[in-house]
Scaffold this motif. Sequence first.
Motif, PDB file in Angstrom:
ATOM      1  N   GLY A 166       0.744  -1.276  -0.040  1.00 10.95           N
ATOM      2  CA  GLY A 166       0.047  -0.004  -0.096  1.00 10.95           C
ATOM      3  C   GLY A 166       0.767   1.279   0.058  1.00 10.95           C
TER       4      GLY A 166
ATOM      5  N   ARG B 203       1.142   5.686   7.095  1.00  8.78           N
ATOM      6  CA  ARG B 203       0.076   4.692   7.220  1.00  8.78           C
ATOM      7  C   ARG B 203       0.559   3.564   8.070  1.00  8.78           C
ATOM      8  NH1 ARG B 203      -0.481  -0.072   4.662  1.00  8.78           N
ATOM      9  NH2 ARG B 203       1.381   0.236   3.565  1.00  8.78           N
TER      10      ARG B 203
ATOM     11  N   VAL C 237      -4.291  -1.475   3.857  1.00  5.66           N
ATOM     12  CA  VAL C 237      -5.325  -0.650   3.223  1.00  5.66           C
ATOM     13  C   VAL C 237      -6.840  -1.272   3.171  1.00  5.66           C
ATOM     14  CG1 VAL C 237      -5.708  -0.112   0.561  1.00  5.66           C
ATOM     15  CG2 VAL C 237      -3.538  -0.180   1.393  1.00  5.66           C
TER      16      VAL C 237
END
Length: 292
Positions: free
Chosen positions: A137, A159, A163
């Motif tokens: 991702g 992140r 995802v």
Amino acid sequence: MIAVAMLDHDGRRDIHNVRVVEYKARTERLARRFDADEVWLCLPLDQQPLIDRVLWDFRHSTITMRLVPNLHGMRLIQHPVTDILGVPMLNLSVSPMHGLSRLMKAIEDRTLALIILTLISPLLLVLAIGVKMSSPGPIFFRQKRMGWNGRNFTILKFRSMPVDVESKTGAVWAKAGEKRSTRFGGFLRRTSLDELPQFINVLRGDMSIVGPRPERPVFVDQFKDEIPGYMQKHMVKAGITGWAQVNGWRGSTDLTKRIEHDLYYIEHWSIWFDLKIIFLTILKGFVHKHAY
């Protein structure tokens, strides 16, 4: 500033050739239709029930509100008085980010953000590699948050979760013990290192270094009727750190206490107050028991 109309309890007088209209229901919609920056209330001080009614009608708005009573010869200590066009007004709900203060805040944010991003760029590179290796991702997590004047912006974070982790559950309020993060993402969140890309938001003008933490619009819609004064936190730019955070009110802690600290910050804002909060953030570190 162009005045469209002013609100009065009987609508019988004009001020500086500006039409004065009687307050009626749905005036908040009228203000939004004209994209008004301010609402002035021409009400005697003994009209407290009507003032409360107007404030309630505008409870979801971040618009500046001023009261225009007869203040000559009267000293009030609860709210500052502003003189506009020769008319003394009592500030009921006003952002401190006007004129020189707004310029000073912008210079502070952009200068410090540029310096900090330059200094931590090697760390950002290492963390970006860690995120990329931890799961498939993108490196950055992008999410809509509500900021200054109730406008949405896209916040940046490293992140920390797989995802589409909320594709089945929808928006979820972060809480202790949750297992949604990747192994490396859990480390980022516990140390608050996932927040570092928000200095890019500061350079863009979306955020400030110091200010109330921004929330997702879906949760704003939930909290604005539950927490007194909740929408007033949007009268300044959202921040990476804030007075509530350095006092321990973050994560799933008492939202009422958090808002109280946010409003205290807005009411007492100064450059020195910002620098104090930045110093306390560094002093207390980034690891916190409510960071998850």
